[in-house]
Design an enzyme around this catalytic site. Structure first.
Site, short mmCIF file in Angstrom:
data_model
loop_
_atom_site.label_atom_id
_atom_site.label_comp_id
_atom_site.label_asym_id
_atom_site.label_seq_id
_atom_site.Cartn_x
_atom_site.Cartn_y
_atom_site.Cartn_z
N LYS A 113 -41.35 22.18 14.82
CA LYS A 113 -41.89 20.96 14.22
C LYS A 113 -40.87 19.84 14.23
CE LYS A 113 -45.93 22.48 12.07
NZ LYS A 113 -46.51 23.02 10.88
N LYS A 193 -50.04 29.84 21.32
CA LYS A 193 -50.97 29.95 20.20
C LYS A 193 -51.96 28.78 20.15
CE LYS A 193 -49.39 28.65 16.28
NZ LYS A 193 -48.95 28.28 14.94
N LYS A 196 -53.35 23.41 15.78
CA LYS A 196 -53.96 22.15 15.35
C LYS A 196 -53.26 20.96 15.97
CE LYS A 196 -55.09 23.50 10.58
NZ LYS A 196 -54.11 23.75 9.52
P1 TYM Z 1 -51.75 26.56 8.76
O1 TYM Z 1 -52.45 25.47 8.02
O2 TYM Z 1 -51.00 26.21 9.99
O3 TYM Z 1 -52.80 27.67 9.18
C1 TYM Z 1 -53.70 28.26 8.26
C2 TYM Z 1 -53.85 29.74 8.56
O4 TYM Z 1 -54.31 29.93 9.91
C3 TYM Z 1 -53.47 30.86 10.58
N1 TYM Z 1 -53.44 30.50 12.01
C4 TYM Z 1 -53.83 31.29 13.00
N2 TYM Z 1 -54.32 32.54 13.01
C5 TYM Z 1 -54.64 33.08 14.21
N3 TYM Z 1 -54.51 32.43 15.39
C6 TYM Z 1 -54.02 31.18 15.43
N4 TYM Z 1 -53.89 30.54 16.59
C7 TYM Z 1 -53.66 30.55 14.20
N5 TYM Z 1 -53.15 29.33 13.88
C8 TYM Z 1 -53.02 29.33 12.53
C9 TYM Z 1 -52.13 30.71 9.93
O5 TYM Z 1 -51.34 31.86 10.11
C10 TYM Z 1 -52.51 30.50 8.48
O6 TYM Z 1 -52.73 31.74 7.84
N6 TYM Z 1 -47.57 27.55 6.20
C11 TYM Z 1 -49.01 27.74 6.22
C12 TYM Z 1 -49.72 27.23 4.99
C13 TYM Z 1 -49.20 27.75 3.68
C14 TYM Z 1 -49.40 29.06 3.17
C15 TYM Z 1 -48.77 29.06 1.90
C16 TYM Z 1 -50.02 30.19 3.66
C17 TYM Z 1 -48.50 27.06 2.76
N7 TYM Z 1 -48.23 27.83 1.68
C18 TYM Z 1 -48.74 30.21 1.11
C19 TYM Z 1 -50.01 31.34 2.85
C20 TYM Z 1 -49.37 31.34 1.60
C21 TYM Z 1 -49.59 27.00 7.41
O7 TYM Z 1 -49.02 26.08 7.91
O8 TYM Z 1 -50.83 27.39 7.77
#
Ligand code: TYM
Length: 327
Positions: A113, A193, A196
């Site tokens: 990032k 992967k 977004k």
């Molecule tokens: P974020 O917003 O990027 O993604 C949300 C969830 O989607 C999962 N994910 C995927 N799973 C499978 N294949 C993919 N290509 C894919 N892209 C994303 C992510 O693993 C996530 O579960 N840091 C986290 C948000 C967060 C969080 C937390 C999660 C903040 N605090 C506490 C759990 C607990 C994030 O950026 O997710």
């Protein structure tokens, strides 16, 4: 016996895609039956890359609506915007004092990032806030995709470190990372992967994509040389990714799908995958369109009130352990 607590979060940046859904959201929904579930739109995390305030407000609401449309029930789960519960940032500061810089330097997402958005302290300490999100609710389980493994490991380390130093406070949280779907790959480059932030919109299918868009994106998905529908990440990552998606949307084992479709042409197989995705997304699209903005905002405010009072109960114990009670 009290139910165990599940916590997870999603950032309100860009629209939610099927990777988020298959890797995480779908499990959030399923866990609602057996756990005390707490889910959060992590808006403060999203500020680590520049956001336009007006658009951001709308993005947050859209993300909340999508999560509800995907099946999170805000009357069953605690569901709220992270920024409305200040205990997250208070605990994050405290955990930051226990975090070694070496641990943050090893975080791969920071490096990725920082390349895109430029370095800032928020991006660097992002995993500490994420640990606080999880620990503030004494969560036991965290349903996420596999890209969050490293962050989760830090949360576990910090829970253990706090407990050893100040006395038992936090359960050491465990990830719930599905065997299939934890890493859905880009349709345009099946070795990376689905994300977004990929500038190529053809790389991902959004939860609200209409049927024609889904068909087009899957029709244009990069496939592999040769022929034959086989599950082989090394040699056929494109077809394997589509098999995984088909398997998850139809609740059918990959082996059974391979047996059934082995001799299909890629084009015919893609059509099949597209229809499964269209069918899988139809109820989400329809639920989304019947949600009222004002009602969702009301639910989110109520969620924040409840989350504040439950987080505060735990946070009192944390402050006591640290000598911050003021007497
Ligand atoms: P974020 O917003 O990027 O993604 C949300 C969830 O989607 C999962 N994910 C995927 N799973 C499978 N294949 C993919 N290509 C894919 N892209 C994303 C992510 O693993 C996530 O579960 N840091 C986290 C948000 C967060 C969080 C937390 C999660 C903040 N605090 C506490 C759990 C607990 C994030 O950026 O997710």
């Amino acid at each position: 016996m009290a139910k165990q607590v599940v916590f997870s979060g999603i950032q309100p940046t860009g629209d939610i895609h099927i990777g988020n859904y298959l890797g995480a959201l779908r499990n959030w929904v399923r866990l609602q039956d057996d756990y005390d579930t707490i889910y959060c739109i992590v808006d403060l995390h999203a500020l680590t890359i520049p956001q336009d305030p007006t658009e951001f407000e709308a993005d947050r609401l859209r993300a909340a609506k999508m999560v509800i449309a995907a099946g999170v029930d805000p009357t069953t789960s605690l569901f709220y915007y992270q920024s409305q519960v200040p205990q997250h940032t208070e605990l994050s500061w405290i955990l930051g004092t226990l975090t070694q810089l070496g641990a943050l330097n090893r975080m791969t997402q920071f490096k990725e990032k920082a390349d895109q958005a430029g370095e800032n302290l928020g991006l660097y300490s992002y995993p500490v806030l994420m640990a606080a999100d999880i620990l503030i609710h004494h969560a036991h389980k965290v349903p996420v995709g596999d890209d969050q493994t490293q962050h989760l490991e830090l949360a576990r380390d910090l829970a253990g470190r706090f407990n050893r130093r100040f006395g038992d406070e936090f359960p050491v949280p465990e990830g719930i990372i599905p065997e299939h779907g934890a890493r859905i790959m880009s349709l345009q480059d099946p070795t990376s992967k689905m994300s977004k932030s990929d500038p190529n919109l053809g790389s991902r299918i959004l939860l609200l994509d209409d049927p024609d868009t889904v068909r087009k994106k899957i029709g244009r998905a990069v496939t592999d040389s040769g022929s034959g529908i086989e599950y082989d990440w090394d040699n056929k990552p494109g077809i394997t990714n589509l098999l995984e998606i088909l398997s998850l949307f139809t609740d059918t084992a990959v082996d059974a799908l391979v047996e059934e479709h082995h001799d299909k042409q890629y084009g015919a197989f893609k059509q099949l995958v597209a229809e499964a995705v269209v069918d899988g997304l139809a109820p989400i699209r329809s639920a989304y369109s019947s949600l009222e903005d004002a009602e969702v905002s009301r639910l989110m405010n109520k969620g924040a009130l409840d989350a504040r009072s439950s987080a505060e109960k735990y946070q009192v114990g944390v402050r006591e352990k640290l000598g911050l009670t003021g007497h």
